[in-house]
Scaffold this motif. Structure first.
Motif, PDB file in Angstrom:
ATOM      1  N   ASP A  96       0.854  -1.190   0.000  1.00  0.00           N
ATOM      2  CA  ASP A  96       0.000   0.000   0.000  1.00  0.00           C
ATOM      3  C   ASP A  96       0.886   1.235   0.000  1.00  0.00           C
ATOM      4  O   ASP A  96       2.117   1.138   0.125  1.00  0.00           O
ATOM      5  CB  ASP A  96      -0.979   0.007   1.184  1.00  0.00           C
ATOM      6  N   ILE A  97       0.273   2.389  -0.139  1.00  0.00           N
ATOM      7  CA  ILE A  97       1.041   3.619  -0.354  1.00  0.00           C
ATOM      8  C   ILE A  97       1.957   3.937   0.814  1.00  0.00           C
ATOM      9  O   ILE A  97       3.037   4.513   0.646  1.00  0.00           O
ATOM     10  CB  ILE A  97       0.084   4.804  -0.658  1.00  0.00           C
ATOM     11  N   ALA A  98       1.585   3.503   2.033  1.00  0.00           N
ATOM     12  CA  ALA A  98       2.431   3.772   3.194  1.00  0.00           C
ATOM     13  C   ALA A  98       3.785   3.072   3.078  1.00  0.00           C
ATOM     14  O   ALA A  98       4.779   3.528   3.658  1.00  0.00           O
ATOM     15  CB  ALA A  98       1.721   3.339   4.475  1.00  0.00           C
ATOM     16  N   GLU A 109      -3.391   0.842  -7.617  1.00  0.00           N
ATOM     17  CA  GLU A 109      -4.470   1.762  -7.234  1.00  0.00           C
ATOM     18  C   GLU A 109      -4.003   3.216  -7.252  1.00  0.00           C
ATOM     19  O   GLU A 109      -4.813   4.152  -7.177  1.00  0.00           O
ATOM     20  CB  GLU A 109      -5.001   1.408  -5.836  1.00  0.00           C
ATOM     21  N   ILE A 110      -2.678   3.425  -7.354  1.00  0.00           N
ATOM     22  CA  ILE A 110      -2.128   4.781  -7.390  1.00  0.00           C
ATOM     23  C   ILE A 110      -1.834   5.147  -8.834  1.00  0.00           C
ATOM     24  O   ILE A 110      -0.969   4.548  -9.487  1.00  0.00           O
ATOM     25  CB  ILE A 110      -0.829   4.885  -6.561  1.00  0.00           C
ATOM     26  N   LEU A 134      11.907   6.613  -4.224  1.00  0.00           N
ATOM     27  CA  LEU A 134      10.987   7.100  -5.250  1.00  0.00           C
ATOM     28  C   LEU A 134      11.780   7.840  -6.319  1.00  0.00           C
ATOM     29  O   LEU A 134      12.641   8.669  -6.004  1.00  0.00           O
ATOM     30  CB  LEU A 134       9.947   8.036  -4.631  1.00  0.00           C
ATOM     31  N   ILE A 135      11.500   7.524  -7.569  1.00  0.00           N
ATOM     32  CA  ILE A 135      12.120   8.219  -8.700  1.00  0.00           C
ATOM     33  C   ILE A 135      11.013   8.982  -9.430  1.00  0.00           C
ATOM     34  O   ILE A 135      10.018   8.381  -9.863  1.00  0.00           O
ATOM     35  CB  ILE A 135      12.800   7.239  -9.669  1.00  0.00           C
ATOM     36  N   LEU A 158       2.492  10.851  -3.131  1.00  0.00           N
ATOM     37  CA  LEU A 158       3.535   9.898  -2.745  1.00  0.00           C
ATOM     38  C   LEU A 158       4.528  10.524  -1.771  1.00  0.00           C
ATOM     39  O   LEU A 158       4.949   9.886  -0.803  1.00  0.00           O
ATOM     40  CB  LEU A 158       4.258   9.404  -3.996  1.00  0.00           C
ATOM     41  N   MET A 159       4.917  11.766  -2.021  1.00  0.00           N
ATOM     42  CA  MET A 159       5.875  12.438  -1.150  1.00  0.00           C
ATOM     43  C   MET A 159       5.331  12.607   0.258  1.00  0.00           C
ATOM     44  O   MET A 159       6.086  12.632   1.239  1.00  0.00           O
ATOM     45  CB  MET A 159       6.244  13.798  -1.743  1.00  0.00           C
ATOM     46  N   ALA A 160       4.001  12.722   0.377  1.00  0.00           N
ATOM     47  CA  ALA A 160       3.387  12.865   1.702  1.00  0.00           C
ATOM     48  C   ALA A 160       3.597  11.624   2.559  1.00  0.00           C
ATOM     49  O   ALA A 160       3.434  11.677   3.789  1.00  0.00           O
ATOM     50  CB  ALA A 160       1.894  13.153   1.556  1.00  0.00           C
TER      51      ALA A 160
END
Length: 301
Positions: free
Chosen positions: A179-181, A255-256, A188-189, A208-210
């Protein structure tokens, strides 16, 4: 106003030198100088400041240069239309698009266009800045939003979305996020936030940065992002049109994804009947049809 004098003035203003302008025009420096003096006398105005290193336009010279530049572009457009015969496609076609789309989607497919039209010369200008088509900075553009300039013919080609991809080797070593967490455990690129890019992609990266990725590699274009992903550096935010040409990449966190980004082809109204424009437009449309067919076969759409 004398066309020959304007032509010589334009060459001098463009070159910044009487000598260099004379070389372009096959005229002696003295002949060029005489024509410039005669033009200045006719206008009762000084067009150049003269100094040891060359010539600098005066304010009046800048005004005239703007006019001759516009005239030159219009004449080039007229000449292009005249050169386009009823049956042949040849000459220079200036194409502009973004660095990502141009390097990753368009350029690899141009072999088919050249095979069909071997006398065509493509001048491919890749940059995020929107070039002025009516002023003939380019003949045809492919942009990630509908062009707002007047007197353009526009055609919506397709939509793209930004999604997340990683190499198989990277995922084997670092695991697949669920999941996104889990982005907090990965590099991350993405495209540099300050670089010009579509809003939908920027919003996805902000999301994503959050989640505080463990490490970050930012690049000012998607070609660089792709290279990072291919070399197992992390999870990259990339446009979905890459999936056909790089099928071994693994999509993660499906899902993202960004909102849909429209892709438009545009060219000036005055080039409506250009054979080169028609050939390029038809080629791009055929490639998009083929692209979508491949995606269906891969089960991506």
């Amino acid at each position: 106003m004398d066309w020959d004098k304007l032509r010589i003035f334009h060459a001098v203003a463009d070159a910044g030198s009487l000598t260099h302008a004379g070389e372009r025009l096959n005229l002696s420096q003295s002949a060029v100088s005489r024509q410039i003096r005669a033009l200045e006398e006719g206008l009762n105005s000084t067009l150049f400041h003269r100094h040891a290193r060359g010539l600098i336009l005066t304010e009046q010279g800048e005004l005239l240069f703007d006019a001759t530049r516009a005239m030159t572009k219009r004449l080039e457009a007229a000449a292009a239309r005249i050169r386009d015969s009823e049956e042949e496609v040849f000459g220079v076609l200036k194409v502009t698009t973004t660095t990502g789309f141009g390097t990753l989607w368009l350029a690899p497919r141009l072999t088919k266009l050249y095979d069909k039209y071997p006398d065509l010369k493509i001048d491919l200008m890749l940059e995020e800045r929107v070039l002025d088509l009516p002023m003939r900075e380019a003949d045809v553009a492919i942009r990630m939003k509908e062009p707002s300039q007047a007197d353009l013919i526009r055609k919506r080609l397709m939509t793209v979305q930004m999604q997340l991809y990683a190499s198989q080797d990277y995922l084997r070593r670092h695991g697949t996020p669920e999941d996104i967490a889990d982005i907090a455990d990965h590099r991350l690129i993405c495209q540099t936030p300050s670089a010009p890019q579509v809003g939908a992609g920027a919003l996805m990266v902000q999301q994503l940065m959050a989640n505080n990725p463990h490490s970050l590699l930012s690049v000012n274009n998607y070609f660089g992002v792709l290279q990072g992903v291919l070399h197992d550096l992390g999870i990259g935010a990339l446009p979905d049109y890459l999936t056909e040409d790089f099928p071994h990449l693994v999509r993660v966190l499906p899902e993202i994804e960004s909102g849909e980004v429209p892709v438009f082809l545009a060219y000036p109204e005055e080039l409506r009947h250009s054979k080169r424009i028609s050939a390029f437009r038809d080629f791009v449309q055929d490639e998009i049809i083929s692209h979508r067919k491949q995606l269906r076969q891969l089960g991506k759409i």
